[in-house]
Enzyme design. Sequence first.
Site, PDB file in Angstrom:
ATOM      1  CB  SER A 125      65.419  76.332  62.787  1.00 22.77           C
ATOM      2  OG  SER A 125      65.501  76.200  61.391  1.00 22.77           O
ATOM      3  CG  HIS A 146      66.204  70.962  61.628  1.00 22.42           C
ATOM      4  ND1 HIS A 146      67.411  71.277  62.194  1.00 22.42           N
ATOM      5  CD2 HIS A 146      65.769  72.105  61.036  1.00 22.42           C
ATOM      6  CE1 HIS A 146      67.688  72.551  61.974  1.00 22.42           C
ATOM      7  NE2 HIS A 146      66.709  73.078  61.276  1.00 22.42           N
ATOM      8  CD  GLU A 158      69.705  69.015  64.533  1.00 20.54           C
ATOM      9  OE1 GLU A 158      70.632  69.170  65.330  1.00 20.54           O
ATOM     10  OE2 GLU A 158      68.906  69.927  64.254  1.00 20.54           O
ATOM     11  CG  ASN A 197      70.056  75.833  64.230  1.00 20.89           C
ATOM     12  OD1 ASN A 197      70.996  76.164  63.515  1.00 20.89           O
ATOM     13  ND2 ASN A 197      68.862  75.574  63.754  1.00 20.89           N
TER      14      ASN A 197
HETATM   15  N1  LIG Z   1      67.261  78.579  55.829  1.00 17.89           N
HETATM   16  C1  LIG Z   1      67.884  77.603  56.460  1.00 17.89           C
HETATM   17  O1  LIG Z   1      69.111  77.485  56.441  1.00 17.89           O
HETATM   18  C2  LIG Z   1      67.074  76.583  57.233  1.00 17.89           C
HETATM   19  C3  LIG Z   1      67.674  75.378  57.609  1.00 17.89           C
HETATM   20  C4  LIG Z   1      66.908  74.410  58.276  1.00 17.89           C
HETATM   21  C5  LIG Z   1      65.583  74.664  58.575  1.00 17.89           C
HETATM   22  N2  LIG Z   1      65.031  75.861  58.195  1.00 17.89           N
HETATM   23  C6  LIG Z   1      63.597  76.062  58.500  1.00 17.89           C
HETATM   24  O2  LIG Z   1      62.869  75.791  57.299  1.00 17.89           O
HETATM   25  C7  LIG Z   1      61.687  76.608  57.260  1.00 17.89           C
HETATM   26  C8  LIG Z   1      61.662  77.399  55.961  1.00 17.89           C
HETATM   27  O3  LIG Z   1      62.820  78.199  55.882  1.00 17.89           O
HETATM   28  P1  LIG Z   1      63.337  78.778  54.472  1.00 17.89           P
HETATM   29  O4  LIG Z   1      64.724  79.212  54.693  1.00 17.89           O
HETATM   30  O5  LIG Z   1      63.001  77.811  53.383  1.00 17.89           O
HETATM   31  O6  LIG Z   1      62.380  80.081  54.330  1.00 17.89           O
HETATM   32  P2  LIG Z   1      61.970  80.849  52.987  1.00 17.89           P
HETATM   33  O7  LIG Z   1      61.582  82.214  53.432  1.00 17.89           O
HETATM   34  O8  LIG Z   1      63.002  80.682  51.929  1.00 17.89           O
HETATM   35  O9  LIG Z   1      60.669  80.047  52.472  1.00 17.89           O
HETATM   36  C9  LIG Z   1      59.466  80.005  53.180  1.00 17.89           C
HETATM   37  C10 LIG Z   1      58.351  79.730  52.154  1.00 17.89           C
HETATM   38  O10 LIG Z   1      57.154  79.425  52.857  1.00 17.89           O
HETATM   39  C11 LIG Z   1      56.086  79.915  52.071  1.00 17.89           C
HETATM   40  N3  LIG Z   1      54.873  80.003  52.905  1.00 17.89           N
HETATM   41  C12 LIG Z   1      54.603  80.895  53.870  1.00 17.89           C
HETATM   42  N4  LIG Z   1      53.382  80.613  54.400  1.00 17.89           N
HETATM   43  C13 LIG Z   1      52.906  79.525  53.741  1.00 17.89           C
HETATM   44  C14 LIG Z   1      51.686  78.785  53.818  1.00 17.89           C
HETATM   45  N5  LIG Z   1      50.736  79.102  54.694  1.00 17.89           N
HETATM   46  N6  LIG Z   1      51.539  77.722  52.966  1.00 17.89           N
HETATM   47  C15 LIG Z   1      52.502  77.402  52.069  1.00 17.89           C
HETATM   48  N7  LIG Z   1      53.664  78.088  51.947  1.00 17.89           N
HETATM   49  C16 LIG Z   1      53.855  79.137  52.779  1.00 17.89           C
HETATM   50  C17 LIG Z   1      56.596  81.257  51.566  1.00 17.89           C
HETATM   51  O11 LIG Z   1      55.849  81.699  50.423  1.00 17.89           O
HETATM   52  C18 LIG Z   1      58.054  80.919  51.242  1.00 17.89           C
HETATM   53  O12 LIG Z   1      58.206  80.513  49.884  1.00 17.89           O
HETATM   54  C19 LIG Z   1      61.727  77.469  58.541  1.00 17.89           C
HETATM   55  O13 LIG Z   1      60.973  76.806  59.537  1.00 17.89           O
HETATM   56  C20 LIG Z   1      63.204  77.472  58.905  1.00 17.89           C
HETATM   57  O14 LIG Z   1      63.417  77.679  60.288  1.00 17.89           O
HETATM   58  C21 LIG Z   1      65.727  76.822  57.512  1.00 17.89           C
END
Ligand SMILES: NC(=O)c1ccc[n+]([C@@H]2O[C@H](COP(=O)([O-])OP(=O)(O)OC[C@H]3O[C@@H](n4cnc5c(N)ncnc54)[C@H](O)[C@@H]3O)[C@@H](O)[C@H]2O)c1
Length: 292
Positions: A125, A146, A158, A197
Amino acid sequence: MTDTLTDIVRVGVVGCGQMGAGIAEVAARSGLEVMVAETTGEALEIGRTRLHNSLSKAAERGKITEEERDATLDRLSFTTDLGEFADRDLVIEAVVENEQVKTEIFQVLDQVVTRQDAILASNTSSIPLVKLAVATSRPDQVIGIHFFNPAPVQKLVELIPALTTSEDTVLRAEAVVQGVLGKHAIRAQDRSGFVVNALLIPYLLAAVRMYESGIASREDIDNGMELGCAHPMGPLKLADLIGLDTVASVADSMYAEYKEPLYAASPLLQRMVDAGRLGRKTGAGFYAYPAA
Ligand SMILES: NC(=O)c1ccc[n+]([C@@H]2O[C@H](COP(=O)([O-])OP(=O)(O)OC[C@H]3O[C@@H](n4cnc5c(N)ncnc54)[C@H](O)[C@@H]3O)[C@@H](O)[C@H]2O)c1
């Protein structure tokens, strides 16, 4: 362009949290063969269950048939070894919003993915795509893809080319996102917050500050925007849905980039993150979410 639409068949998704599971679901429902990687067997099981539940719900609600659900499940595989991503055409990284963790993953992907023109994408993000791109030996093939939460529902994606990304990579990513995954793609420069964002986070932070300073209750703030502006969800509920750690880390990245006070996370948001009250995913944030 015709063969570029069809030459992406095998997709890897790194991370099976909220976003990784959603992205894997979208890709598998679109007919792609998807492998999902997590850190541990336990995290993988949680991710697998999340995906299964989401597909079963979609079938119960009649959004997909039971046959489509089963066929989608057949196209999904799971691993804790990124080495198994050797044959992937496209990898989408969706792990925690941490530059160090993501950089290491891109270095590993660069080593293991054998296809020379494979696309290496991040769902970040806020982390500058160029930093992930230059961690690899193929910075022209790294791009931000994204998605929005929940990925199976939200239409927007995006596309964020880094300074180093080739136009060919952008066009191929756009072809997959629009032509195969059925999403609407918009392009943004590699600047913290991209389009959505950059507009959304200052609004969420303002709502947290309003709540923190006691101007209105959480319900009144949310009702204000739902009933007064026809937003489907008020800002505090939305922050809980996104995850307060994610909101705070996106805000931190935007503050680091622009040094504008409107991007600064307030003390309450920081304390909630420190307390592990991250929103829906931990069962408590601005609201409580008792386990179903
Ligand atoms: N939450 C949102 O609304 C949203 C929206 C768009 C983008 N994002 C982006 O998406 C990404 C993930 O966010 P999320 O909300 O899914 O987080 P989350 O905390 O729900 O999930 C992250 C996952 O990554 C795993 N992980 C950590 N290190 C790892 C590794 N080395 N190898 C494999 N898996 C690993 C964790 O075990 C966890 O299950 C971030 O970069 C975030 O900025 C989030």
